[in-house]
Write a protein that holds these residues in place. Structure first.
Motif, PDB file in Angstrom:
ATOM      1  N   THR A   1     -13.214  -7.835 -17.756  1.00 40.68           N
ATOM      2  CA  THR A   1     -12.955  -8.739 -16.632  1.00 40.68           C
ATOM      3  C   THR A   1     -11.511  -8.659 -16.142  1.00 40.68           C
ATOM      4  O   THR A   1     -11.199  -9.175 -15.071  1.00 40.68           O
ATOM      5  CB  THR A   1     -13.261 -10.196 -17.033  1.00 40.68           C
ATOM      6  N   CYS A   2     -10.644  -8.023 -16.907  1.00 38.08           N
ATOM      7  CA  CYS A   2      -9.227  -7.920 -16.532  1.00 38.08           C
ATOM      8  C   CYS A   2      -9.085  -6.990 -15.331  1.00 38.08           C
ATOM      9  O   CYS A   2      -9.462  -5.807 -15.390  1.00 38.08           O
ATOM     10  CB  CYS A   2      -8.414  -7.404 -17.712  1.00 38.08           C
ATOM     11  N   ALA A   3      -8.516  -7.495 -14.246  1.00 36.51           N
ATOM     12  CA  ALA A   3      -8.457  -6.743 -12.985  1.00 36.51           C
ATOM     13  C   ALA A   3      -7.638  -5.459 -13.122  1.00 36.51           C
ATOM     14  O   ALA A   3      -8.038  -4.403 -12.626  1.00 36.51           O
ATOM     15  CB  ALA A   3      -7.874  -7.627 -11.880  1.00 36.51           C
ATOM     16  N   TRP A   4      -6.478  -5.541 -13.780  1.00 38.21           N
ATOM     17  CA  TRP A   4      -5.646  -4.334 -13.853  1.00 38.21           C
ATOM     18  C   TRP A   4      -6.230  -3.291 -14.802  1.00 38.21           C
ATOM     19  O   TRP A   4      -6.083  -2.092 -14.574  1.00 38.21           O
ATOM     20  CB  TRP A   4      -4.202  -4.666 -14.209  1.00 38.21           C
ATOM     21  N   ALA A   5      -6.941  -3.745 -15.842  1.00 35.12           N
ATOM     22  CA  ALA A   5      -7.601  -2.780 -16.731  1.00 35.12           C
ATOM     23  C   ALA A   5      -8.682  -2.023 -15.960  1.00 35.12           C
ATOM     24  O   ALA A   5      -8.806  -0.799 -16.082  1.00 35.12           O
ATOM     25  CB  ALA A   5      -8.185  -3.491 -17.939  1.00 35.12           C
ATOM     26  N   LEU A   6      -9.456  -2.733 -15.152  1.00 37.06           N
ATOM     27  CA  LEU A   6     -10.494  -2.090 -14.342  1.00 37.06           C
ATOM     28  C   LEU A   6      -9.884  -1.102 -13.350  1.00 37.06           C
ATOM     29  O   LEU A   6     -10.386   0.012 -13.167  1.00 37.06           O
ATOM     30  CB  LEU A   6     -11.294  -3.150 -13.580  1.00 37.06           C
ATOM     31  N   LEU A   7      -8.795  -1.511 -12.728  1.00 40.84           N
ATOM     32  CA  LEU A   7      -8.138  -0.658 -11.740  1.00 40.84           C
ATOM     33  C   LEU A   7      -7.724   0.673 -12.355  1.00 40.84           C
ATOM     34  O   LEU A   7      -7.994   1.751 -11.804  1.00 40.84           O
ATOM     35  CB  LEU A   7      -6.911  -1.388 -11.173  1.00 40.84           C
ATOM     36  N   TYR A   8      -7.089   0.600 -13.522  1.00 40.17           N
ATOM     37  CA  TYR A   8      -6.564   1.825 -14.119  1.00 40.17           C
ATOM     38  C   TYR A   8      -7.652   2.674 -14.761  1.00 40.17           C
ATOM     39  O   TYR A   8      -7.557   3.908 -14.763  1.00 40.17           O
ATOM     40  CB  TYR A   8      -5.438   1.489 -15.102  1.00 40.17           C
TER      41      TYR A   8
ATOM     42  N   LEU B   1     -22.689   4.866 -13.244  1.00 41.56           N
ATOM     43  CA  LEU B   1     -23.335   4.160 -14.345  1.00 41.56           C
ATOM     44  C   LEU B   1     -22.312   3.610 -15.338  1.00 41.56           C
ATOM     45  O   LEU B   1     -22.451   2.493 -15.839  1.00 41.56           O
ATOM     46  CB  LEU B   1     -24.313   5.090 -15.062  1.00 41.56           C
ATOM     47  N   LEU B   2     -21.269   4.410 -15.613  1.00 40.45           N
ATOM     48  CA  LEU B   2     -20.251   3.962 -16.565  1.00 40.45           C
ATOM     49  C   LEU B   2     -19.520   2.731 -16.037  1.00 40.45           C
ATOM     50  O   LEU B   2     -19.338   1.744 -16.772  1.00 40.45           O
ATOM     51  CB  LEU B   2     -19.256   5.096 -16.827  1.00 40.45           C
ATOM     52  N   LEU B   3     -19.118   2.760 -14.778  1.00 37.62           N
ATOM     53  CA  LEU B   3     -18.365   1.636 -14.221  1.00 37.62           C
ATOM     54  C   LEU B   3     -19.223   0.375 -14.129  1.00 37.62           C
ATOM     55  O   LEU B   3     -18.695  -0.739 -14.224  1.00 37.62           O
ATOM     56  CB  LEU B   3     -17.792   2.009 -12.851  1.00 37.62           C
ATOM     57  N   ARG B   4     -20.531   0.558 -13.985  1.00 35.28           N
ATOM     58  CA  ARG B   4     -21.426  -0.605 -14.003  1.00 35.28           C
ATOM     59  C   ARG B   4     -21.329  -1.306 -15.360  1.00 35.28           C
ATOM     60  O   ARG B   4     -21.270  -2.547 -15.443  1.00 35.28           O
ATOM     61  CB  ARG B   4     -22.858  -0.146 -13.729  1.00 35.28           C
TER      62      ARG B   4
END
Length: 417
Positions: free
Chosen positions: A161-168, A151-154
């Motif tokens: 939208t930043c790819a590296w922020a999402l990754l980390y 739920l949090l990641l949703r």
């Protein structure tokens, strides 16, 4: 300039600014045992490693170190302490995502937000308790430990939208925790309380789980939330019960639950209200709200108002902190030394807890004075077995050097009686 050939464009200055923030916040070492001072002994190399790995997509956070700290209300809270390097990396991401996320949060979400404070929440609660007769006080059981990752990641993917922020962020959520006995615990839910990005992630989760839900389901009721603690102001007891039942169901949908003993319905009793209830007080952010005798704003008459003052658990915690300094036995130091150690701490307490019903801090001031008198008795032979004379001598010092100790400027709090 960033070096070419990196999949993620992260400015080295962002890493350096994150380090400055971590240094100003202080904090303990993580699982690697590296303190901030040790990290700074090879600062350029350490910051380069963080930048290089984050820019390459090769940054994997180390486990967090579990630390037990006592709660003011009793029991223990488990903090997850990241390493210094990981705190820098988390701060890089926090500084990137915070402006956009904070902009969507509602006005009555106060916890861990720039430009908002716990005192702001106490102040608005004080005003609303005058307008609404009932309060639903709620606490979410183990919010930081139980946030559902799916739920949090949703929610995160909707706004980040930043790819590296999402990754980390995804990697931090699943970083294991090392307990005090060395046991490694894998994590499939929650975000460690103690992590740099955890507060803003918890706020985002609660923005959808509670804040927007309240605005949609009970648009005419006022509420206030500070992380996992919150209040809903209601017009009558039946309405408060209805909100409680609905909130319990809502949190269950979000895979959370209300704390069974910390969630209560309170009547804001004062001279104007004729209703009855067994529960007429609640603690919120270190303040106790209850009926008190107060002086009228436009007259010298006393009346019963529903107002905040420092809570008993907060007072006990402050006394315990002073007691932990073991000042009474440190006869090798001077009174000036004690003042330099105590004053920054006490100044902060007065700034926070003295904002409302300042006189409720007098017991703390008297406790500090008692500690100082016992210190005098043990340090100087002429006061041995003569605590009363030590008190009189301390009173003389307080009259002549009022500014030596911050708590001596609290009015009656400077008295030794």
């Amino acid at each position: 300039m960033n070096q070419p050939g990196k999949p993620f464009n992260i400015d080295k200055r962002e890493v350096y600014e994150a380090y400055l923030q971590v240094r100003s916040n202080g904090g303990a070492a993580g699982v690697d045992g590296v303190t901030i001072e040790q990290f700074e002994s090879d600062l350029k190399s350490n910051l380069y490693k963080i930048w290089n790995r984050m820019s390459s997509g090769a940054y994997f956070p180390p486990p967090v170190r579990a630390v037990s700290i006592p709660k003011k209300s009793g029991g223990q809270r488990i903090l997850g302490v990241p390493t210094v390097a990981d705190r820098v990396a988390q701060t890089v991401v926090k500084q990137l995502i915070e402006p956009a996320l904070d902009a969507i949060f509602l006005a009555d979400s106060y916890g861990y937000r720039p430009g908002k404070s716990a005192l702001d929440a106490v102040g608005v609660t004080r005003q609303r308790c005058w307008k609404y007769d009932w309060v639903l006080e709620f606490d979410i059981k183990g919010l930081f430990d139980n946030i559902d990752h799916e739920l949090l990641l949703r929610a995160v993917r909707k706004h980040v939208t930043c790819a590296w922020a999402l990754l980390y962020i995804e990697r931090w959520l699943t970083a294991p925790m090392v307990q005090e006995d060395g046991t490694i615990i894998e994590r499939s839910r929650g975000t460690p309380q103690g992590g740099v990005v955890s507060p803003i992630l918890a706020n985002l989760f609660m923005h959808y789980a509670f804040d927007l839900w309240m605005a949609r389901m009970f648009p005419d009721l006022r509420w206030c939330r500070y992380a996992d603690d919150g209040l809903v102001h209601c017009r009558n007891e039946m309405e408060a019960q209805s909100v409680r039942e609905a909130l319990q169901a809502r949190l269950a949908e979000c895979r959370l639950e209300l704390h069974p003993t910390k969630t209560r319905i309170i009547y804001c009793k004062d001279d104007r209200r004729r209703g009855k209830s067994e529960t007429v007080m609640f603690d919120f952010l270190g303040y106790c709200f209850r009926p008190r005798s107060v002086l009228g704003p436009h007259s010298q008459k006393m009346f019963c108002g529903f107002t905040p003052a420092v809570s008993k658990p907060a007072l006990n915690a402050m006394r315990a902190t002073v007691r932990g300094l073991k000042l009474r036995r440190r006869t090798e130091v001077t009174l000036d030394d004690i003042a330099r150690e105590l004053n920054p701490m006490v100044r902060g307490w007065i700034a926070y807890y003295g904002q409302y019903t300042r006189s409720a801090l007098y017991p703390l001031a008297r406790y500090i004075n008692q500690t100082l008198a016992i210190w005098l008795k043990r340090k100087y032979k002429r006061f041995h077995h003569r605590l009363g004379r030590a008190r009189l001598f301390l009173e003389k010092i307080a009259r002549e050097k009022r500014r030596l100790f911050v708590h001596w400027q609290l009015g009656d709090g400077g008295k030794l009686a």
